[in-house]
Design an enzyme around this catalytic site. Structure first.
Site, short mmCIF file in Angstrom:
data_model
loop_
_atom_site.label_atom_id
_atom_site.label_comp_id
_atom_site.label_asym_id
_atom_site.label_seq_id
_atom_site.Cartn_x
_atom_site.Cartn_y
_atom_site.Cartn_z
N CYS A 117 1.07 -1.28 -0.03
CA CYS A 117 0.19 0.02 -0.08
C CYS A 117 0.86 1.26 -0.05
O CYS A 117 1.23 1.63 -1.02
CB CYS A 117 -0.82 -0.14 1.10
N HIS A 226 -3.52 -5.36 0.82
CA HIS A 226 -3.19 -5.68 2.11
C HIS A 226 -2.95 -7.24 2.40
O HIS A 226 -3.80 -7.77 3.22
CB HIS A 226 -4.04 -5.11 3.02
N GLU A 228 -0.98 -8.82 4.18
CA GLU A 228 -0.62 -9.12 5.68
C GLU A 228 -1.99 -9.46 6.35
O GLU A 228 -1.85 -9.98 7.50
CB GLU A 228 0.04 -7.93 6.34
#
Length: 262
Positions: A117, A226, A228
Site C-alpha cells: 500500500c 493488504h 498481511e
C-alpha cells in the site's frame, strides 16, 4: 556453527511516526509483524522514522529483507513535485525522510523488498513516479477506499475487486493464474509509473495494483492491497510472504558468508 540454519533472517520495517500521550512515537501495525513472523518465518525489527537515528550502511549490513508497510498517512505530495496535499490529509514527513532515503540504497545492495500500500507508493515515488492524490475523485476510477470505519476492522480487509495479473512477471509466478481477488483499500494510487518499474497487475479501472523493479535480481514486489491481513485465508497472501521469506533466507546465507566491510 551453521548460522544459516540456526538464525532467522532479519527483516527491517520502517515505522510510522505518530503522537501518543502528547509524545512523538514510532510504531508498526500488528498485521505486518504477524505475517512476517508466522508466514515468512523471519525476525522483524522496527526502524524508527527518525533520519538522524538511522544509518543506511549499518542497516544494510545487518538485514536480510526490507518491508515498507501500509499506513493511515499519505506520502507528502512535494516528494513527487506536486502541490501540498490538503491540510485534512494526514502525512508523515518523518517516515518519508527515512523510507525514501533508504529504499534506493537497500535495493542497490540486493536486499529483498516487499512494499504494501503506502510502501507500494513509496517504491513508485523513489523511482521518479507520481501519484493520483485522490483516486476516487478521478473520472472512470473505482472507489478504492476502505469504507465505513465503524465496521469491525476485519471487514475492512475483505476482498474488494479482481486484479488482472500481467503474464511473465513475479506476481504471476506466485499466483499461478491470470486473475485474483484482492482487498485493495487506499486513497492514492500510481499516476505516472516510475522509470525502471514493471507493472505486475492492474485493477478493473486500469489502476496499477502491483509493480516490481525490472533490473533487480532479488525479490522485489510492491502491491496496492493488504496481504498481511489475509495470510490466514488467502493462498496468494501466503505465497507473497512465503516467497519473500525464502528470498530473505538466500540473502542471509550470502550476507553471513561475506565479511563485514571494514
Amino acid at each position: 556453527m551453521n548460522y544459516s540454519n540456526s538464525l532467522k533472517p532479519v527483516v527491517a520495517i520502517v515505522a510510522d511516526r505518530f503522537e501518543r500521550q502528547k509524545h512523538a512515537a514510532h510504531g508498526v501495525l500488528e498485521g505486518y509483524v504477524h505475517a512476517l513472523a508466522r508466514v515468512a518465518n523471519v525476525f522483524p525489527i522496527v526502524v524508527p522514522a527518525h533520519a538522524e537515528g538511522v544509518d543506511a550502511e549499518t542497516l544494510i549490513n545487518s538485514i536480510d529483507g526490507f518491508l515498507l508497510t501500509g499506513s493511515p498517512s499519505n506520502i507528502a505530495a512535494e516528494r513527487y513535485g506536486a502541490p501540498p496535499l490538503p491540510a485534512s490529509v494526514h502525512v508523515d514527513f518523518a517516515r518519508d525522510d527515512v523510507a525514501l532515503s533508504l529504499l534506493p540504497k537497500v535495493l542497490e545492495a540486493g536486499v529483498p523488498f516487499l512494499g504494501i500500500c503506502r510502501g507500494f507508493q513509496e517504491l513508485n515515488v523513489a523511482f521518479g513516479g507520481t501519484l493520483e492524490r485522490a483516486v476516487h475523485d478521478q473520472p472512470g476510477r473505482l472507489d478504492h477506499r476502505e469504507g465505513d470505519h465503524d465496521r469491525p476492522v476485519e471487514h475492512w480487509y475483505e476482498d474488494r475487486h479482481e486484479i488482472a495479473i500481467v503474464p511473465g512477471g513475479r506476481l504471476e509466478q506466485l499466483a499461478g493464474r491470470a486473475t485474483a481477488m484482492v482487498n485493495s483499500l487506499h486513497h492514492q494510487g500510481v499516476d505516472r509509473l516510475g522509470a525502471g518499474l514493471r507493472v505486475e497487475a492492474r485493477a478493473p479501472d486500469d489502476l496499477v495494483e502491483a509493480i516490481s523493479v525490472e533490473s533487480a535480481a532479488q525479490f522485489t514486489l510492491g502491491v496496492q492491497w493488504h496481504p498481511e491481513m489475509r495470510v490466514d485465508d488467502s493462498p496468494l497472501a501466503r505465497a507473497i510472504f512465503t516467497s519473500f521469506g525464502d528470498a530473505c533466507r538466500i540473502r542471509q546465507a550470502q550476507r553471513l558468508r561475506s565479511p563485514i566491510p571494514a
